[in-house]
Design a protein around this motif. Structure first.
Motif, short mmCIF file in Angstrom:
data_model
loop_
_atom_site.label_atom_id
_atom_site.label_comp_id
_atom_site.label_asym_id
_atom_site.label_seq_id
_atom_site.Cartn_x
_atom_site.Cartn_y
_atom_site.Cartn_z
N ARG A 162 1.78 5.29 -0.44
CA ARG A 162 1.29 6.68 -0.38
C ARG A 162 2.46 7.59 -0.73
O ARG A 162 3.44 7.68 0.01
CB ARG A 162 0.75 6.99 1.02
N THR A 197 -5.24 10.25 -7.43
CA THR A 197 -4.99 9.88 -6.04
C THR A 197 -3.51 9.68 -5.81
O THR A 197 -2.76 9.43 -6.76
CB THR A 197 -5.76 8.58 -5.68
N GLY A 198 -3.08 9.82 -4.58
CA GLY A 198 -1.68 9.61 -4.23
C GLY A 198 -1.43 8.26 -3.60
O GLY A 198 -0.30 7.98 -3.18
N GLU A 199 -2.46 7.42 -3.52
CA GLU A 199 -2.31 6.14 -2.84
C GLU A 199 -2.86 5.01 -3.70
O GLU A 199 -3.87 5.15 -4.39
CB GLU A 199 -3.06 6.15 -1.51
N ARG A 200 -2.17 3.88 -3.64
CA ARG A 200 -2.64 2.69 -4.36
C ARG A 200 -1.97 1.45 -3.78
O ARG A 200 -0.82 1.49 -3.38
CB ARG A 200 -2.31 2.79 -5.85
N ASP A 227 0.87 -1.17 0.00
CA ASP A 227 0.00 0.00 0.00
C ASP A 227 0.92 1.22 0.00
O ASP A 227 1.60 1.50 0.99
CB ASP A 227 -0.90 -0.01 1.24
N GLU A 260 4.43 11.10 -1.46
CA GLU A 260 4.41 12.47 -0.95
C GLU A 260 5.60 13.25 -1.48
O GLU A 260 6.64 12.67 -1.83
CB GLU A 260 4.44 12.48 0.58
N PRO A 262 0.50 15.09 -0.76
CA PRO A 262 0.36 13.92 -1.63
C PRO A 262 0.73 14.25 -3.07
O PRO A 262 0.46 15.35 -3.56
CB PRO A 262 -1.13 13.57 -1.50
#
Length: 553
Positions: free
Chosen positions: A167, A187-190, A165, A169, A175
């Motif tokens: 994130r 999005t900045g997360e995957r 996972d 930055e 982000p």
């Protein structure tokens, strides 16, 4: 970000038998006429926009091309577009990163230094999986990639670590919106799957995730918060500062994995004790031009110590080795050669490309000459291939998953050997993740076979989607349902795809497909489904394949 997952028990990228990989933001994939022309996806997704390549005709022949028609030459030979179906593999290469690792207690600030500092930002995990170290490196031949490396421990071997996972930055902690989900939201997360396989059954493990082209596209990424994703949840989270890749000159020591450092362009990292040395031009080692039911296919493999392949120059010849003029677009712009962009193909000293041509193209173009051209090292030797029939081996004989040699009818190529399709289907079904509406999950996995469940139903996907990588999900229905919707439109999916469904599992699959959706992202709704077992096939739309996540909507 976390959703319950089930994963494949054994997974291998179908085309990973050779080391050629892609370090580009998107894998080249130009489909034949009839493709839907889907847009180019995010860096590293392994898919790109549709399009078409040359129509064809013999010297002086007029070619008429109306929408929906089949082009024909003056002598009646049917010719048509050559379409690139992809050739670069997802970049999964990784090596020792050479950076120091520092782990401190919860609440401490992230190390800043020269990169590679790690801070555990959460208390020790209570889950069975614990992340021990986490590093992030700028990587790749041009420094365009990001490689994430984790080490971890699993105490009870039941949770199946399958990815990270991530994130992303910038240096200020904001982000970096480097990802796009299938709803086109930034999005900045995957959650990204480990390169090549999960860490199922490993008490201690080291795994990598490679995002090809991401550092070039998002240079503001300075630190990453990561957690190991498992079927049961996520591990403790850690912060890693991006370690910049060093740039080495002629005669200096170098890292063959191009993780810690890279040689200047035009140099290659070679020798028993690797040093940067003058590069040599790329060379083709294998070139085949095979007949096919959906048109001939070109397979090109070679070496490139400097990793600077720029172009693959193709020349079209007749049976007497005379140039054949080909209408490149159907608009009368005849040429007897075509340059294929090879800038994304060469990784770690080798390259591979697969090019799908239209039906009957080989009735006009009897021979092809390919010349590899390096951006700074010049041209390699030209190699000629005449149209031929692919050699097929019986059960137990060797084969090549790239297509240079295949297997007889009823067999398929698995890990370099011909095995019966029935046994391969049974083995694949044993390791398939399970979806069950009574316990909603997302099933993640990797493409691992070439058309093991046959090509997609006619009309569902473009004509050129033939013998491409597939992965499967086992759908279990404990009771009948009036409506059920499956989708591959999840962030874990990193290639253009289609979905189709069969009744039964393994070698017990029966009948024709119950439904198919060839859109990307693919979402398929089935109605009046009886209780029982079903096989969901995730079919790549190019020769690469990759990672997927299938869920129930």
């Amino acid at each position: 970000m976390y959703r319950p997952h089930v994963t494949t028990g054994v997974a291998t990228l179908a085309l990973l038998a050779h080391v050629a990989c892609s370090s580009s933001p998107a894998t080249e994939s130009m489909m034949m006429e009839g493709a839907d022309g889907g847009g180019t996806s995010d860096p590293g997704t392994g898919s790109s926009s549709g399009g078409s390549l040359p129509q064809g005709g013999p010297d002086g022949a007029a070619v008429v091309m109306d929408a929906g028609s089949t082009p024909m030459s003056a002598d009646g030979a049917v010719v048509g577009p050559i379409g690139l179906d992809g050739g670069a593999l997802a970049d999964g290469a990784a090596g020792h990163d050479g950076s120091s690792t520092t782990t401190t207690g919860p609440g401490d600030a992230a190390a800043t230094g020269d990169g590679g500092g790690i801070v555990d930002i959460l208390p020790p995990a209570t889950a069975a999986v614990v992340m021990s170290t986490f590093t992030v490196n700028q990587a790749g031949r041009t420094g365009a990639d990001l490689v994430f490396t984790v080490t971890g421990k699993e105490s009870d071997l039941t949770e199946t670590p399958f990815g990270i996972d991530l994130r992303l930055e910038d240096a200020s902690g904001n982000p970096v919106l480097a990802f796009t989900d299938w709803a086109r939201n930034k999005t900045g997360e995957r959650v990204v799957l480990f390169d090549n396989a999960s860490a199922a059954g490993e008490a201690t493990f080291t795994a990598t995730v490679t995002l090809s082209g991401y550092y070039k596209s998002f240079p503001s990424v300075a630190r990453v918060i990561g957690s190991i994703a498992t079927e049961a949840g996520v591990s403790n989270a850690m912060v890693a500062i991006v370690t910049k890749q060093a740039f080495m000159s002629s005669g200096q020591s170098c890292d063959p994995s191009v993780l810690v450092n890279r040689c200047a362009l035009g140099l290659s990292c070679t020798g028993k004790t690797p040093v940067c040395t003058a590069g040599v031009a790329p060379q083709v080692t294998k070139f085949s031009y095979f007949h096919g039911t959906n048109g001939p296919r070109l397979l090109i493999a070679g070496t490139d110590p400097a990793d600077d392949l720029s172009l693959l120059h193709l020349a079209f010849l007749d049976a007497s080795s005379h140039p054949v003029l080909v209408d490149m677009t159907g608009n009368g712009d005849y040429a007897n050669s075509y340059d294929v962009d090879g800038s994304t193909l060469s990784v770690l000293g080798a390259f591979f490309d697969s090019i799908q041509a239209a039906p009957m193209f080989d009735s006009t173009v009897a021979k092809l000459v390919v010349t590899p051209i390096g951006a700074s090292t010049g041209s390699g030797s030209p190699v000629t291939a005449s149209v031929a029939t692919e050699a097929l081996g019986a059960t137990g004989k060797s084969c090549d998953v790239r297509g240079f040699s295949g297997c007889v009818a009823g067999d398929t190529c698995v890990a370099g050997s011909c095995v019966t399709i029935a046994s391969a289907q049974t083995a694949a079904a044993k390791g398939a993740p399970v979806l069950d509406p009574s316990a909603p999950t997302i099933a993640t996995g990797y493409t691992s076979a070439l058309s093991l469940w046959g090509d997609p139903p006619q009309g569902c996907m473009p004509q050129g989607v033939h013998a491409f990588p597939q992965g499967i999900v086992h759908l279990h229905l404990s009771q009948s349902v009036s409506t059920l919707t499956l989708t591959a439109g999840n962030s874990e999916t990193n290639f253009q795809n289609g979905l189709f469904v069969f009744d039964g599992t393994g070698s017990q699959v029966t009948g024709s497909a119950l439904g198919c959706n060839g859109g990307s992202p693919s979402t398929l709704t089935l109605k009046n489904m009886s209780a029982g077992e079903y096989t969901v096939v995730v079919n790549s739309r190019d020769a690469v394949g990759g990672e997927f996540g299938v869920s129930l909507e």
